[in-house]
Each structure stands twice: as structure tokens, then as C-alpha cells.
Motif scaffolding. Structure first.
Motif, PDB file in Angstrom:
ATOM      1  N   LEU B  94      -5.008  -7.376  -3.262  1.00 28.61           N
ATOM      2  CA  LEU B  94      -5.888  -6.808  -2.258  1.00 28.61           C
ATOM      3  C   LEU B  94      -5.461  -5.362  -2.069  1.00 28.61           C
ATOM      4  O   LEU B  94      -4.306  -5.083  -1.767  1.00 28.61           O
ATOM      5  N   ILE B  95      -6.393  -4.439  -2.282  1.00 24.84           N
ATOM      6  CA  ILE B  95      -6.047  -3.027  -2.340  1.00 24.84           C
ATOM      7  C   ILE B  95      -6.868  -2.244  -1.333  1.00 24.84           C
ATOM      8  O   ILE B  95      -8.101  -2.357  -1.300  1.00 24.84           O
ATOM      9  N   CYS B  96      -6.194  -1.449  -0.521  1.00 26.78           N
ATOM     10  CA  CYS B  96      -6.920  -0.616   0.438  1.00 26.78           C
ATOM     11  C   CYS B  96      -7.363   0.677  -0.234  1.00 26.78           C
ATOM     12  O   CYS B  96      -6.533   1.426  -0.761  1.00 26.78           O
ATOM     13  N   THR B  97      -8.656   0.923  -0.211  1.00 27.71           N
ATOM     14  CA  THR B  97      -9.167   2.135  -0.871  1.00 27.71           C
ATOM     15  C   THR B  97      -8.870   3.372  -0.037  1.00 27.71           C
ATOM     16  O   THR B  97      -9.072   4.489  -0.506  1.00 27.71           O
ATOM     17  N   LYS B 101      -2.606   1.005  -0.335  1.00 27.71           N
ATOM     18  CA  LYS B 101      -1.678  -0.133  -0.212  1.00 27.71           C
ATOM     19  C   LYS B 101      -2.128  -1.299  -1.081  1.00 27.71           C
ATOM     20  O   LYS B 101      -3.297  -1.649  -1.109  1.00 27.71           O
ATOM     21  N   GLU B 103      -1.395  -5.321  -1.901  1.00 24.25           N
ATOM     22  CA  GLU B 103      -0.639  -6.527  -1.571  1.00 24.25           C
ATOM     23  C   GLU B 103      -1.095  -7.699  -2.432  1.00 24.25           C
ATOM     24  O   GLU B 103      -2.262  -7.809  -2.790  1.00 24.25           O
ATOM     25  N   PHE B 133      -9.318  -7.284  -5.145  1.00 22.35           N
ATOM     26  CA  PHE B 133     -10.236  -7.053  -4.036  1.00 22.35           C
ATOM     27  C   PHE B 133      -9.974  -5.669  -3.477  1.00 22.35           C
ATOM     28  O   PHE B 133      -8.819  -5.289  -3.260  1.00 22.35           O
ATOM     29  N   PHE B 134     -11.061  -4.925  -3.247  1.00 23.64           N
ATOM     30  CA  PHE B 134     -10.945  -3.589  -2.685  1.00 23.64           C
ATOM     31  C   PHE B 134     -11.652  -3.536  -1.342  1.00 23.64           C
ATOM     32  O   PHE B 134     -12.689  -4.166  -1.155  1.00 23.64           O
ATOM     33  N   GLY B 135     -11.091  -2.774  -0.429  1.00 20.87           N
ATOM     34  CA  GLY B 135     -11.719  -2.610   0.865  1.00 20.87           C
ATOM     35  C   GLY B 135     -10.887  -1.658   1.713  1.00 20.87           C
ATOM     36  O   GLY B 135      -9.904  -1.097   1.230  1.00 20.87           O
ATOM     37  N   THR B 136     -11.301  -1.477   2.955  1.00 22.65           N
ATOM     38  CA  THR B 136     -10.575  -0.588   3.854  1.00 22.65           C
ATOM     39  C   THR B 136      -9.759  -1.432   4.818  1.00 22.65           C
ATOM     40  O   THR B 136     -10.314  -2.269   5.531  1.00 22.65           O
ATOM     41  N   CYS B 137      -8.463  -1.220   4.862  1.00 23.44           N
ATOM     42  CA  CYS B 137      -7.604  -2.025   5.716  1.00 23.44           C
ATOM     43  C   CYS B 137      -7.824  -1.644   7.178  1.00 23.44           C
ATOM     44  O   CYS B 137      -8.294  -0.544   7.473  1.00 23.44           O
ATOM     45  N   PRO B 138      -7.513  -2.550   8.092  1.00 23.86           N
ATOM     46  CA  PRO B 138      -7.772  -2.322   9.519  1.00 23.86           C
ATOM     47  C   PRO B 138      -7.209  -0.990  10.013  1.00 23.86           C
ATOM     48  O   PRO B 138      -7.832  -0.308  10.809  1.00 23.86           O
ATOM     49  N   ALA B 141      -9.471   1.824   8.861  1.00 21.25           N
ATOM     50  CA  ALA B 141     -10.871   1.760   9.303  1.00 21.25           C
ATOM     51  C   ALA B 141     -11.079   2.426  10.675  1.00 21.25           C
ATOM     52  O   ALA B 141     -10.174   2.930  11.272  1.00 21.25           O
TER      53      ALA B 141
END
Lengths: 141, 141
Positions: B94-97, B101, B103, B133-138, B141
Motif C-alpha cells: 500500500l503506497i501513499c502517492t 510511504k 507499507e 494499492f495507491f492512494g493518499t494516506c490520511p 489528505a
DNA sequence: GTAATTGCAAATACTTTGCCACGTA
DNA sequence: TACGTGGCAAAGTATTTGCAATTAC
């Protein structure tokens, strides 16, 4: 009835992008090629080769990626790959580590459930995934 | 009872690799970091920084990848990432774009069934997959 | 002793940017 | 006309290689 090109152009115009020949031909090239392509490949492709500079293609890809029209993929190579994002469609890929051939997998992607779980558990925004299978194709083996 | 390092070294020796200080410290660094790391990160890490040249780390990573001791991952960045292959273990990420980061996801990977189907249908050899998985971590955001 | 390994430096590969000219809206 | 775009060329970043010296076995 709009053509796929017209649909994408419309989305681009709505985002404030100008309708240039380079944009149009780049989108057409991406539409005609359902597989991910590199910057170099795109810039030297039939439609774009004589038309515009590689830097222009680079900046177009950048803008389109920022606006969510296309997606940038990793795919293990040194060069980045780009592919058109079709609303409602999603592709995973099968890649030969021998010859580098990339093909889209048509089977339904089994990851959505896990993706939802992750979204709920971690609170990540705008979650999406990339799934690639690597192996040696029969011809290379 | 062998330590993880001893186990990996044993595998390396069996493959004909020489037991050098650089190899040992590289493997230790990978063992101590369960997340994928880049060449630059590894070469400048505590254990390797003063010890050997970046080219040496590069060539070690190359050899270890060829021999299947470690795996090279795409992960969307310009730089390649490397991670130790633990027999029987598999990680998705899981990768923060935003902050980059990375994990590891502990949930069981839902892809194995599809992987088997692909193996049977296509005849690809040595099939494995990479799922991110890519997305913006809390926090971003 | 011999072949694998290493350091250093140079060469590649691909991406990214600066700056000014140009074209679309 | 104004601002997004484009061309050209230079700079940046990460990787990859050549070769002579060194080291593990």
C-alpha cells in the motif's frame, strides 16, 4: 453518438486543456493501442513522430495524468508506461520477462474486495491498484 | 537453529556466490527492513555507507535478483525497489502517492487463483505477480 | 593460483526543465 | 490579446559498464 476520441476530447476541454493537434493525435494513439506505452514509443509513433517534439508528448502525458485522463504505470521497466483510463474499465497485465511483451488480462479482477477492505481500514483516499503478472511466455521458454 | 542471515548466506553460497562483507551487510540490511528499498537507499544505509561503493551494491542486487534471492519491484517510482524473497511469504503493498510511504499488506493475497488460471491458460513459466494499492494516506489528505 | 568481486570513473538511458516563440480561445 | 502550448537544447537523476586492482576460495 460520440466517437471515443470526441468523448475524451470533451473531457479534456472541460478540464481547461486546449484542443491542439498534438493532444488529438496523442489521444488517438492511446485509443488505438489498448496496451500501455512508453513516452519514447509514443513520441516516435506513426501519428506523433513528425508532428511534435518528445518534450511536448512528455508534458501532455503529465497533464493528462494529473487530470486523471490517463494513468502512469510502473511495469518494472526503466521507462514509465501510460495508458488511457476508460471509465468503468480496469486492466491487469501479463508481462513476459523475456521479450517484454505486455498483454491485458480480460479476466475479472479479483482485487476489488480487498481494495474496499483497505479503504475502510486505512482511510486512504482515491485508492486504486495495479496488478501485474510476470513470467516467461511459451515462445521465450 | 540458523539465523535468517545464515540461512540466506547458505543459499547464496550454494549458488556459488562468495561470502564478502558487502554481501553480508546488504543481506542484513534487507532482513532488517521488511519494506522494499532502492539502490540509493541501500548504498547509503548505515551498514553499507562506508563499507562499499554504490556500484558494488548495484551488482550485488543484480546477482541476487538473477538467483532469485531478492526481487526487483516496480512500485511506480523512477528508482527500482528491492526486497528479500522469503520462501513461502508474499507481500502486496500500500503506497501513499503523497509522501511515498510504502507499507506491506498482511491480508491474504486474493490473486493466487487467478494466477493459477493464467498459468494454465497461457503456458507462462515461472509466473509470479506484483500487486500494489495507491492512494493518499490520511495524513497527506 | 584463479576466478569472482570491487572501486572509481565514465558512459547510458530516460526524464525533466528553462526560455522564448507560437497558437487557441 | 492573453495564457496555455510547443520546440529546442541543456540539465538532472538513476542506472549501467570498463578496466585494473583486490580478495575469497
Amino acid at each position: 453518438m460520440e466517437t471515443p476520441l470526441q468523448q475524451v476530447i470533451t473531457r479534456c476541454r472541460a478540464l481547461g486543456l486546449r484542443r491542439t493537434k498534438a493532444l488529438e493525435e496523442l489521444l488517438l494513439t492511446l485509443i488505438e493501442n489498448p496496451r500501455p506505452m512508453t513516452l519514447a514509443e509514443l513520441a516516435s509513433s506513426e501519428r506523433l513522430a513528425g508532428l511534435c517534439d518528445k518534450a511536448t508528448v512528455y508534458r501532455l502525458l503529465q497533464r493528462l495524468t494529473e487530470h486523471g485522463i490517463i494513468r502512469r504505470l510502473g511495469l518494472h521497466e526503466r521507462a514509465a508506461y501510460f495508458t488511457l483510463l476508460q471509465p468503468g474499465k480496469h486492466s491487469d497485465y501479463l508481462i513476459c520477462t523475456g521479450c517484454g511483451k505486455i498483454e491485458a488480462i480480460q479476466a475479472p479482477c479479483p482485487v476489488h474486495k480487498l481494495e474496499n477492505e483497505i479503504r475502510e481500514k486505512t482511510g486512504y483516499q482515491g485508492l486504486y491498484h495495479e496488478l501485474e503478472f510476470f513470467g516467461t511466455c511459451p515462445r521465450c521458454a
